[in-house]
Design an enzyme around this catalytic site. Structure first.
Site, PDB file in Angstrom:
ATOM      1  N   HIS A  33      -4.484  -0.818   5.816  1.00 17.94           N
ATOM      2  CA  HIS A  33      -4.064  -0.090   7.023  1.00 17.94           C
ATOM      3  C   HIS A  33      -5.013  -0.294   8.202  1.00 17.94           C
ATOM      4  O   HIS A  33      -5.624   0.641   8.703  1.00 17.94           O
ATOM      5  CB  HIS A  33      -3.831   1.403   6.752  1.00 17.94           C
ATOM      6  CG  HIS A  33      -4.834   2.071   5.849  1.00 17.94           C
ATOM      7  ND1 HIS A  33      -6.187   1.960   6.021  1.00 17.94           N
ATOM      8  CD2 HIS A  33      -4.648   2.868   4.773  1.00 17.94           C
ATOM      9  CE1 HIS A  33      -6.794   2.665   5.077  1.00 17.94           C
ATOM     10  NE2 HIS A  33      -5.886   3.211   4.314  1.00 17.94           N
TER      11      HIS A  33
ATOM     12  N   HIS B   4       0.880  -1.200   0.000  1.00 12.72           N
ATOM     13  CA  HIS B   4       0.000   0.000   0.000  1.00 12.72           C
ATOM     14  C   HIS B   4       0.901   1.228   0.000  1.00 12.72           C
ATOM     15  O   HIS B   4       1.506   1.577   1.002  1.00 12.72           O
ATOM     16  CB  HIS B   4      -0.892   0.010   1.247  1.00 12.72           C
ATOM     17  CG  HIS B   4      -1.833   1.181   1.296  1.00 12.72           C
ATOM     18  ND1 HIS B   4      -3.168   1.042   1.599  1.00 12.72           N
ATOM     19  CD2 HIS B   4      -1.639   2.511   1.096  1.00 12.72           C
ATOM     20  CE1 HIS B   4      -3.749   2.232   1.568  1.00 12.72           C
ATOM     21  NE2 HIS B   4      -2.842   3.141   1.283  1.00 12.72           N
TER      22      HIS B   4
ATOM     23  N   LYS C  73      -9.341  -0.424  -5.773  1.00 17.90           N
ATOM     24  CA  LYS C  73      -9.381   0.213  -4.453  1.00 17.90           C
ATOM     25  C   LYS C  73     -10.733   0.847  -4.188  1.00 17.90           C
ATOM     26  O   LYS C  73     -11.215   1.648  -4.986  1.00 17.90           O
ATOM     27  CB  LYS C  73      -8.288   1.290  -4.396  1.00 17.90           C
ATOM     28  CG  LYS C  73      -8.258   2.100  -3.121  1.00 17.90           C
ATOM     29  CD  LYS C  73      -7.768   1.286  -1.926  1.00 17.90           C
ATOM     30  CE  LYS C  73      -7.897   2.055  -0.623  1.00 17.90           C
ATOM     31  NZ  LYS C  73      -6.649   2.547  -0.104  1.00 17.90           N
TER      32      LYS C  73
ATOM     33  N   ASP D 107       1.546   2.591   3.491  1.00 15.35           N
ATOM     34  CA  ASP D 107       0.697   3.776   3.328  1.00 15.35           C
ATOM     35  C   ASP D 107       1.541   5.052   3.371  1.00 15.35           C
ATOM     36  O   ASP D 107       1.065   6.089   3.817  1.00 15.35           O
ATOM     37  CB  ASP D 107      -0.421   3.813   4.384  1.00 15.35           C
ATOM     38  CG  ASP D 107      -1.520   4.809   4.017  1.00 15.35           C
ATOM     39  OD1 ASP D 107      -1.576   5.230   2.850  1.00 15.35           O
ATOM     40  OD2 ASP D 107      -2.298   5.165   4.914  1.00 15.35           O
TER      41      ASP D 107
ATOM     42  N   HIS E 140       1.575   5.360  -1.730  1.00 13.05           N
ATOM     43  CA  HIS E 140       1.189   6.528  -2.531  1.00 13.05           C
ATOM     44  C   HIS E 140       2.443   7.103  -3.171  1.00 13.05           C
ATOM     45  O   HIS E 140       3.341   7.564  -2.467  1.00 13.05           O
ATOM     46  CB  HIS E 140       0.522   7.594  -1.658  1.00 13.05           C
ATOM     47  CG  HIS E 140      -0.741   7.100  -1.025  1.00 13.05           C
ATOM     48  ND1 HIS E 140      -1.973   7.227  -1.622  1.00 13.05           N
ATOM     49  CD2 HIS E 140      -0.951   6.436   0.134  1.00 13.05           C
ATOM     50  CE1 HIS E 140      -2.898   6.670  -0.843  1.00 13.05           C
ATOM     51  NE2 HIS E 140      -2.301   6.178   0.225  1.00 13.05           N
TER      52      HIS E 140
ATOM     53  N   HIS F 135     -10.432   0.853   1.876  1.00 20.79           N
ATOM     54  CA  HIS F 135     -10.207   1.854   2.931  1.00 20.79           C
ATOM     55  C   HIS F 135     -11.393   1.712   3.883  1.00 20.79           C
ATOM     56  O   HIS F 135     -12.491   2.179   3.593  1.00 20.79           O
ATOM     57  CB  HIS F 135     -10.126   3.270   2.351  1.00 20.79           C
ATOM     58  CG  HIS F 135      -9.829   4.300   3.402  1.00 20.79           C
ATOM     59  ND1 HIS F 135      -8.612   4.937   3.517  1.00 20.79           N
ATOM     60  CD2 HIS F 135     -10.581   4.759   4.436  1.00 20.79           C
ATOM     61  CE1 HIS F 135      -8.627   5.750   4.558  1.00 20.79           C
ATOM     62  NE2 HIS F 135      -9.818   5.665   5.138  1.00 20.79           N
TER      63      HIS F 135
END
Ligand code: NCD
Ligand code: ZN
Length: 348
Positions: free
Chosen positions: A174, A13, A99, A247, A15, A136
């Site tokens: 997460h 995970h 996602k 994350d 970004h 999420h």
């Protein structure tokens, strides 16, 4: 133990952003990690396979020479997502996961899903072809306290979804609570969870005690100490359902240090040092490889990496840079708040 060699880790995970920020942060991941699940919450989001392909091209173009790194692309689920496009992306080996952001749950999630029933056709198709859904897991109802949003999501969205489509492979991204860990453990099949580095190291006091500290603010927000302990137990247990997803979510300082600061912590560059510290404290260094390098590939049906990395314990604490520079501006790095003695000494 002063040295530990493990198979090269993956980040399930991450970004990476785009443009100058992508160029600034990518090397911090590609130095230590072989693969990463790349989150699609750009502005505008990556909603179709063609966009994922173009984004993958930009990531590969930003990769420093000599780095071997494979970005695993995801699609951002919306109520307009076309099941055929998703399936074509999967068949082309372009799309590794889809996602689900509940609309408004976190950074750049405005285009997310309001009504889960509207995306059932896509989810059913994904279940049929074996394409995982990354979730999420927070409700966005303003009436629900922010610290309870994960637990309420499990009860009101995730459990009904699991009952309706049990063949869908789901990753609870997460996970931050004892309830989240317990839920994942209650599921025998088709369920995994990522755990971040920072949620293993900080509780909510880091954000709020002695002053408000925006660089510890992320979503899902860090919870009470009892939850951190549950996460540590899960991560270090060796249970195959739990694996690393940092994350790592960089924002320039200007956007964090503001009267309405963005959620996200940039952990990519010191994650493995911090994890070695956590696993050492839990007397579980022998299970770090499972968490960082084996359980994730097993869930996603991919082989573990052939390369290895070596972590070394130094006598003196490591001094990490407080910020990295990007052409967009400085990004503050995760400060673990305790001395860390581990470094990655060899990555091949
Ligand atoms: C992420 C971001 O900045 O894109 N922020 C965060 O706090 N984790 C979004 C997300 O994963 O929730
Ligand atoms: Zn994220």
């Amino acid at each position: 133990m002063t040295q530990l060699t493990i198979r090269k880790p993956d980040d399930w995970h991450l970004h990476l952003r785009d443009g100058a920020m992508l160029k600034g942060v990518l090397p911090h991941t590609s130095t230590h990690f072989a693969r990463a699940i790349v989150m699609p919450n750009l502005v505008p989001p990556i909603v179709a396979a063609a966009q994922a392909e173009a984004y993958r091209g930009r990531i590969m173009a930003a990769l420093p020479e000599g780095h071997n790194f494979v970005p695993l692309m995801t699609l951002y689920l919306t109520e307009e997502t076309d099941p055929d496009d998703v399936e074509a992306g999967f068949r082309d080996r372009l799309v590794t996961a889809v996602k689900l952001y509940p609309a408004g749950a976190t950074t750049n999630s405005q285009s997310g899903v309001h009504d889960i029933a509207k995306v059932y056709p896509v989810l059913e198709r994904m279940a049929a072809i074996g394409l995982p859904l990354c979730v999420h897991g927070e409700v966005t109802d303003p009436a629900i306290d922010i610290f309870d949003r994960e637990a309420v999501f499990i009860e009101t969205v995730l459990e009904p979804l699991r009952r309706r489509i049990p063949e869908l492979r789901v990753v609870m991204e997460h996970v931050t609570t004892r309830e989240g860990v317990a839920y994942v453990r209650s599921q025998e099949r088709n369920m995994g969870a990522t755990i971040t580095t920072h949620h293993l190291m900080i509780n909510r006091n880091a954000i709020l005690v002695g002053g408000i500290r925006p660089h510890y603010y992320c979503l899902p927000v860090a919870k009470r100490e009892e939850h951190r302990l549950a996460l540590r137990e899960a991560a270090t247990s060796g249970d195959r359902r739990f694996f690393l997803g940092t994350d790592s979510a960089p924002h320039v300082d200007q956007l964090k240090e503001s009267d309405c600061g963005c959620a996200g912590i940039f952990t990519a560059f010191n994650t493995l040092s911090c994890l070695a510290h956590v696993f050492e404290q839990e007397r579980a260094l022998d299970r770090l490889e499972a968490f960082a390098s084996l359980n994730g590939p097993a869930f996603y049906g991919l082989p573990p990496n052939e390369e290895h990395i070596t972590l070394e314990r130094l006598i003196e604490p490591v001094i990490f840079p407080k910020k990295i520079r990007t052409a967009d501006g400085p990004v503050t790095t995760f400060d673990p708040m305790v001395p860390i003695h581990w470094i990655v000494s060899v990555a091949s």
